[in-house]
Design a protein around this motif. Sequence first.
Motif, PDB file in Angstrom:
ATOM      1  N   VAL A  33      -1.879  11.618   1.771  1.00  0.00           N
ATOM      2  CA  VAL A  33      -1.820  10.673   1.004  1.00  0.00           C
ATOM      3  C   VAL A  33      -0.828   8.968   1.632  1.00  0.00           C
ATOM      4  CG1 VAL A  33       0.092   9.915  -0.537  1.00  0.00           C
ATOM      5  CG2 VAL A  33      -0.697  12.708  -0.501  1.00  0.00           C
ATOM      6  N   ILE A  34      -2.240   8.060   1.533  1.00  0.00           N
ATOM      7  CA  ILE A  34      -1.789   7.313   2.203  1.00  0.00           C
ATOM      8  C   ILE A  34      -0.782   6.318   1.580  1.00  0.00           C
ATOM      9  CG2 ILE A  34      -2.713   5.176   3.058  1.00  0.00           C
ATOM     10  CD1 ILE A  34      -5.947   7.217   3.479  1.00  0.00           C
ATOM     11  N   GLY A  35       0.462   6.267   1.639  1.00  0.00           N
ATOM     12  CA  GLY A  35       1.118   5.041   1.127  1.00  0.00           C
ATOM     13  C   GLY A  35       1.179   3.736   0.929  1.00  0.00           C
ATOM     14  N   ARG A  36       1.321   2.674  -0.489  1.00  0.00           N
ATOM     15  CA  ARG A  36       1.196   1.787  -1.137  1.00  0.00           C
ATOM     16  C   ARG A  36       0.669   0.915   0.484  1.00  0.00           C
ATOM     17  NH1 ARG A  36      -1.704  -1.908  -1.686  1.00  0.00           N
ATOM     18  NH2 ARG A  36      -1.075  -3.808  -2.769  1.00  0.00           N
ATOM     19  N   SER A  37       1.804   0.010   1.004  1.00  0.00           N
ATOM     20  CA  SER A  37       2.020  -0.535   2.140  1.00  0.00           C
ATOM     21  C   SER A  37       0.964   0.176   3.938  1.00  0.00           C
ATOM     22  CB  SER A  37       2.964  -0.033   3.621  1.00  0.00           C
ATOM     23  OG  SER A  37       3.251   1.148   3.383  1.00  0.00           O
ATOM     24  N   GLU A  38       0.155   1.416   2.970  1.00  0.00           N
ATOM     25  CA  GLU A  38      -0.824   1.219   4.389  1.00  0.00           C
ATOM     26  C   GLU A  38      -2.798   1.348   4.213  1.00  0.00           C
ATOM     27  OE1 GLU A  38       0.346   5.308   4.727  1.00  0.00           O
ATOM     28  OE2 GLU A  38       2.206   4.732   6.425  1.00  0.00           O
ATOM     29  N   HIS A  39      -2.730   0.579   2.699  1.00  0.00           N
ATOM     30  CA  HIS A  39      -3.807   1.098   2.431  1.00  0.00           C
ATOM     31  C   HIS A  39      -4.593  -0.534   1.428  1.00  0.00           C
ATOM     32  CE1 HIS A  39      -3.232   1.659  -1.898  1.00  0.00           C
ATOM     33  NE2 HIS A  39      -2.366   2.480  -1.795  1.00  0.00           N
ATOM     34  N   ASN A  40      -5.518  -0.767   1.782  1.00  0.00           N
ATOM     35  CA  ASN A  40      -6.034  -2.403   0.587  1.00  0.00           C
ATOM     36  C   ASN A  40      -5.915  -2.006  -0.386  1.00  0.00           C
ATOM     37  OD1 ASN A  40      -7.866  -1.587   1.248  1.00  0.00           O
ATOM     38  ND2 ASN A  40      -9.484  -3.234   1.508  1.00  0.00           N
ATOM     39  N   VAL A  41      -5.911  -0.945  -1.761  1.00  0.00           N
ATOM     40  CA  VAL A  41      -6.199  -0.836  -3.364  1.00  0.00           C
ATOM     41  C   VAL A  41      -5.589  -1.738  -3.276  1.00  0.00           C
ATOM     42  CG1 VAL A  41      -6.891   0.301  -5.035  1.00  0.00           C
ATOM     43  CG2 VAL A  41      -7.430   1.179  -2.467  1.00  0.00           C
ATOM     44  N   SER A  42      -5.612  -2.828  -4.166  1.00  0.00           N
ATOM     45  CA  SER A  42      -4.689  -3.570  -5.160  1.00  0.00           C
ATOM     46  C   SER A  42      -5.125  -4.061  -6.432  1.00  0.00           C
ATOM     47  CB  SER A  42      -4.278  -4.573  -4.895  1.00  0.00           C
ATOM     48  OG  SER A  42      -3.536  -5.801  -5.524  1.00  0.00           O
ATOM     49  N   ARG A  43      -3.944  -3.753  -7.149  1.00  0.00           N
ATOM     50  CA  ARG A  43      -4.464  -3.772  -9.218  1.00  0.00           C
ATOM     51  C   ARG A  43      -4.589  -5.132  -9.002  1.00  0.00           C
ATOM     52  NH1 ARG A  43       1.315  -2.286 -10.669  1.00  0.00           N
ATOM     53  NH2 ARG A  43       2.125  -3.058  -8.383  1.00  0.00           N
ATOM     54  N   LYS A  44      -4.813  -5.850  -8.144  1.00  0.00           N
ATOM     55  CA  LYS A  44      -5.704  -6.999  -8.664  1.00  0.00           C
ATOM     56  C   LYS A  44      -7.447  -7.580  -8.628  1.00  0.00           C
ATOM     57  CE  LYS A  44      -2.051 -10.304  -6.760  1.00  0.00           C
ATOM     58  NZ  LYS A  44      -1.919 -11.182  -5.896  1.00  0.00           N
ATOM     59  N   LYS A  45      -7.301  -6.523  -8.144  1.00  0.00           N
ATOM     60  CA  LYS A  45      -9.226  -5.537  -7.752  1.00  0.00           C
ATOM     61  C   LYS A  45      -9.678  -4.637  -8.960  1.00  0.00           C
ATOM     62  CE  LYS A  45      -8.766  -6.504  -2.625  1.00  0.00           C
ATOM     63  NZ  LYS A  45      -8.759  -5.515  -1.718  1.00  0.00           N
TER      64      LYS A  45
END
Length: 455
Positions: A33-45
Amino acid sequence: MSYTEKGISAVRRFVHGIVTATRQDEPEREPVVIGRSEHNVSRKKISKNALKVLYRLNEAGYESYLVGGGVRDILLEKNPKDFDISTDASPEQVKALFKNCRLIGRRFRLAHVVFGREIIEVATFRAAHTTGDGGVTGETGRIVRDNVYGGTLADDAFRRDFTVNGLYYDISDFSVIDFFDGVDDLHNGLLRFIGPAKERVIEDPVRALRAARFAAKLNFSLEDDVLQAISEEHHRLADIPPARMFEEALKLFQSGYGKASFAWLRDLDLLSYLLPLTDARLKSGDTYADKLTELALVNTDRRIKQDMPVTPAFIYAVMLWPDVAERAAKYEKDEGMPPVPALHKAADDVIPQQLAATSLPKRFSIPMREIWTLQPRLRKTRGKRAMQLIGNPRFRAAYDFLLLRCEAGESDLAPLCATWEKLQQHPEAQAAIESARKAPRPNRRKRAPRKRTPD
């Protein structure tokens, strides 16, 4: 890639329960499980409509995840065009939540939530075929129907094709869930099947074509097990219905990576299942057919990148032209037929051979024929007929086809191409083009919106 060092380290940790068994015996496994701070998937995208679906499912008490190409492409810093969602809600439960939802498919039941021209595809977690009704596997091992519900997220992950397509974005905590080192494979540019490669191709031979498409689109390499499985089992593609093969052909040749996809199809010896006549010509060393095909694919890729329209009618016209032209010339010589009737008769010979491999709806096959039969008419460049021809709705496609023929080796067509280039600048020609553009189109049965090429 924009992963933090911490994120890269996290996804390289050992994943419990590495796949060593068949799907039926697959144990529950612990994902990374890769936490929010550790990946670049954003709701903006992510599409606003996809977010609406994710949130509504979640608020109704269901699990909901963005999955597949949307997650993969964002991680690769690309802009995804389609967003697919996976949930534990059944198709009927999804439909109950969205008035703008319709259920499709028998082999693989899906919910399509329609927002104008955008369709958000929602799939229910699948489980192993041994756990309930709804799954049918043929005698050859190919999955005929895959609607066994009640699975877990881990079950659903194992049912997907490639590790890079088995990544989930959890809307509840914004984490990325990785069961099979998919993020590592993204980083390394590698396509691997989830589970035994041979079994995956037997279950659905179309996965061989998907391997070619993703390798082309992502510029990835194929794992050795994938290459071996495709080499040993690609013969099973002969049993896939022509309609499904046509859909796969559209994804391969009209997604902006047609030239690279075509090269992979040839390398993997898959082209004969989509374009048997073209494949035979290329294997015989036909340099004209090779060049014509390459030019058409390059042209199509360019048009897609420039957001210009493309049509299967043109691609198929190019692919089948060498055989049609050869037969038409024979009819002219042996039977004294005029050029246009000879082309029609040649088309009657060639098209059925193509239809045995892929379907070709009339809305494409009729314009394809028109492109061919306009070729001899383009030799008449004098008088009113020339201006009338310029006003033909198929003129531009036929003229572009003529240019490709010239560039591919028919150098005797160069003066004709130059003449038509000049004629199109004539004021009368411009008026004919504008008149054709404004002419009302024939009424057609209204079609339901269709999802764009996925992944």
